[in-house]
Design an enzyme around this catalytic site. Structure first.
Site, PDB file in Angstrom:
ATOM      1  N   ALA A  81       0.753  -1.290  -0.108  1.00 42.85           N
ATOM      2  CA  ALA A  81      -0.102   0.013  -0.156  1.00 42.85           C
ATOM      3  C   ALA A  81       0.788   1.338   0.274  1.00 42.85           C
ATOM      4  CB  ALA A  81      -0.810   0.022   1.159  1.00 42.85           C
ATOM      5  N   THR A  82       2.077   1.304   0.543  1.00 43.42           N
ATOM      6  CA  THR A  82       2.966   2.241   0.464  1.00 43.42           C
ATOM      7  C   THR A  82       3.173   2.859  -0.852  1.00 43.42           C
ATOM      8  OG1 THR A  82       4.193   1.746   2.602  1.00 43.42           O
ATOM      9  CG2 THR A  82       5.194   3.245   1.114  1.00 43.42           C
ATOM     10  N   ASN A 139      -5.052   3.501  11.300  1.00 43.02           N
ATOM     11  CA  ASN A 139      -4.405   2.362  11.892  1.00 43.02           C
ATOM     12  C   ASN A 139      -4.169   2.308  13.425  1.00 43.02           C
ATOM     13  OD1 ASN A 139      -2.920   4.611  10.473  1.00 43.02           O
ATOM     14  ND2 ASN A 139      -1.354   3.767  11.563  1.00 43.02           N
ATOM     15  N   SER A 188      -3.857  -3.642   1.074  1.00 42.51           N
ATOM     16  CA  SER A 188      -2.724  -4.178   1.406  1.00 42.51           C
ATOM     17  C   SER A 188      -2.811  -5.575   1.851  1.00 42.51           C
ATOM     18  CB  SER A 188      -1.793  -3.364   2.208  1.00 42.51           C
ATOM     19  OG  SER A 188      -0.537  -4.202   2.508  1.00 42.51           O
ATOM     20  N   HIS A 243      -1.461  -7.890   3.542  1.00 42.22           N
ATOM     21  CA  HIS A 243      -0.823  -8.582   4.670  1.00 42.22           C
ATOM     22  C   HIS A 243      -1.765  -7.899   5.848  1.00 42.22           C
ATOM     23  CE1 HIS A 243       1.686  -5.453   6.556  1.00 42.22           C
ATOM     24  NE2 HIS A 243       1.716  -4.951   5.220  1.00 42.22           N
ATOM     25  N   THR A 294       7.886  -7.568 -12.931  1.00 46.64           N
ATOM     26  CA  THR A 294       7.575  -9.067 -12.937  1.00 46.64           C
ATOM     27  C   THR A 294       6.412  -9.550 -12.116  1.00 46.64           C
ATOM     28  OG1 THR A 294       9.592  -9.694 -13.802  1.00 46.64           O
ATOM     29  CG2 THR A 294       8.524 -11.467 -13.193  1.00 46.64           C
ATOM     30  N   CYS A 307       9.718   4.061  18.074  1.00 48.76           N
ATOM     31  CA  CYS A 307      10.664   4.157  19.089  1.00 48.76           C
ATOM     32  C   CYS A 307      11.993   3.945  18.820  1.00 48.76           C
ATOM     33  CB  CYS A 307      10.287   3.239  20.387  1.00 48.76           C
ATOM     34  SG  CYS A 307      11.276   3.136  21.954  1.00 48.76           S
TER      35      CYS A 307
HETATM   36  C1  LIG Z   1      -3.471   2.974   7.022  1.00 54.59           C
HETATM   37  C2  LIG Z   1      -2.180   2.425   6.495  1.00 54.59           C
HETATM   38  N1  LIG Z   1      -1.747   2.744   5.269  1.00 54.59           N
HETATM   39  C3  LIG Z   1      -0.480   2.218   4.575  1.00 54.59           C
HETATM   40  C4  LIG Z   1      -0.135   1.326   5.540  1.00 54.59           C
HETATM   41  C5  LIG Z   1       1.214   0.666   4.943  1.00 54.59           C
HETATM   42  O1  LIG Z   1       0.962  -0.415   3.983  1.00 54.59           O
HETATM   43  P1  LIG Z   1       2.112  -1.291   3.461  1.00 54.59           P
HETATM   44  O2  LIG Z   1       2.899  -2.218   4.461  1.00 54.59           O
HETATM   45  O3  LIG Z   1       1.423  -2.476   2.362  1.00 54.59           O
HETATM   46  O4  LIG Z   1       2.999  -0.632   2.717  1.00 54.59           O
HETATM   47  C6  LIG Z   1      -0.081   0.837   6.445  1.00 54.59           C
HETATM   48  C7  LIG Z   1       0.470  -0.124   7.173  1.00 54.59           C
HETATM   49  O5  LIG Z   1       0.431  -0.147   8.492  1.00 54.59           O
HETATM   50  C8  LIG Z   1      -1.466   1.335   7.221  1.00 54.59           C
HETATM   51  O6  LIG Z   1      -1.990   0.902   8.439  1.00 54.59           O
END
Ligand SMILES: Cc1ncc(COP(=O)(O)O)c(C=O)c1O
Length: 396
Positions: A71-72, A153, A201, A203, A239, A326
């Protein structure tokens, strides 16, 4: 006993998902773009997975979903793509986001600011969400994009996504939502909402790490972040991660099938844990339960640094989070608590507990026992804790 209560950070891969992925590491490991059978034999599985993603999100068109590495990447792609397509040419110069977005949004916005983009970071209320009316007042004809998360999150708080999407539609502004903490936990129905871009994402919903996605409504133009071999219809080169894509598709299908379980059983366990925590003196939980994702609690335990609590729990096999980075001896406060305006003794004592459909009642009972003991022990040696009955009301 080992108890994993850090499911907002990442989740266990569902064994059913792992089983589906396995053949694509050791048997059908060909490159899908190759012309031989090793490559072509991956195609049915890829088609199935893309169909699972499309159904799981109820998207308009299968081609509207592009697989990324996380997702990043999806968030970076949207922000930098919109910058390239709508800001660089001078047409627009402004992006609106919130103060409590994930660093994948905030850091990308900060980067875009160095290129001259004006960014508005909307403040949040005491529940940690933005007020939709605030958003309205900040949109101008120069606004290229609004990017607001679906669920936070740290707190699990749900943002008023329907209202936000409506405001953006009426203003003719592109709307992106980082839905990483929503997909697989609450219903996400893209046919019901006007969202231009949505990040997710695998995971976070019991799929593998290293694979995510971006929904692009009507496959609208968005300049690629990764240029190369023209994979994914030329939109995202690299890929294909066949096993990852297969895993993400299967994981989303299972998550959607388990949504009512998530909303009933996970919620019940979360509420049980929260009820027990609230029996302690001087604790504060952010947001009301029905306004949060069903799996999340962000609690401040007065007098105990989040990190101290974390280490105590960890020693007893329990994984949780403080939400702060931290990195040194300097104890940092939870950034979302700070944005809410919480005083330092709340922001420094935040502890995030996040469950999943694999969490058991036995694990919750064990956690309650350990937590109670930890609070007693750590408060007894705390230099900042002394009992004050009016503490709850006075700090926010
Ligand atoms: C709200 C939110 N956006 C983006 C991310 C980033 O996701 P990824 O680990 O797939 O890059 C996270 C991961 O904790 C998240 O909680």
């Amino acid at each position: 006993m080992r108890v994993y209560l850090d499911n907002n950070a990442t989740t266990i891969v569902d064994p059913k998902v792992f089983k589906e992925m396995e053949p694509y590491f050791v048997q059908s490991y060909g490159n899908p773009n190759s012309l031989h059978e090793f490559g072509s034999e991956t195609h049915p599985a890829l088609r199935k997975a893309m169909g699972q993603l499309y159904c799981g999100l109820n998207a308009d068109d299968q081609d509207d979903i592009v697989v990324t590495s996380c997702a990043t990447e999806s968030n970076n792609w949207v922000l930098k793509g919109v910058y390239h397509d709508h800001i660089l040419n001078g047409e627009k110069d402004h992006i609106i986001t919130s103060e409590v977005e994930h660093p994948a949004i905030i850091s990308t916005c900060k980067f875009l600011e160095t290129l001259g983009v004006k960014v508005t970071y909307l403040p949040v209320n005491e529940k940690g969400i933005i007020e939709a009316n605030d958003l309205k007042s900040f949109i101008t004809e120069k606004t290229a994009l609004v990017t607001i998360m679906w669920a936070n999150n740290e707190t699990g708080m749900l943002f008023p996504i329907e209202e936000i999407s409506q405001i953006c539609k009426e203003a003719g502004v592109l709307f992106h939502s980082d839905a990483v903490q929503a997909v697989g936990k609450i219903p996400v129905d893209l046919k019901k909402l006007d969202i231009d871009f949505l990040s997710f994402s695998a995971h976070k919903f019991h799929g593998p790490k290293g694979v995510g996605g971006l929904y692009i409504k009507n496959s609208q133009p968005l300049t690629s972040l990764l240029h190369g071999g023209e994979h994914m219809g030329g939109r995202r080169s690299g890929t294909l991660n066949v096993a990852g894509i297969v895993g993400m598709g299967e994981a989303l299908e299972l998550a959607v099938k388990n949504l009512s379980f998530e909303n009933n059983n996970v919620r019940k366990l979360r509420d049980k844990l929260e009820d027990e925590i609230l029996k302690l003196d001087d604790v504060f939980v952010v947001g009301s339960r029905d306004e949060r994702t069903p799996n999340t609690i962000l609690v401040s335990v007065k007098g105990i640094e989040g990190e101290a609590m974390l280490w105590d729990l960890n020693k007893n096999g329990i994984a949780a989070s403080t939400g702060s980075a931290c990195a040194s001896e300097d104890l940092e406060s939870n950034p979302v608590m700070e944005a809410i305006g919480a005083e330092a003794d709340l922001a420094h004592t935040a502890l995030r507990l996040s469950l999943s459909r694999f969490t058991t009642e036995e694990e919750i009972d064990y956690t309650v026992g350990i937590l109670n003991n930890a609070v007693k022990r750590l408060r007894a040696i705390s230099s900042t804790y002394s009992y004050a009955p009016d503490w709850h009301d006075s700090k926010l």
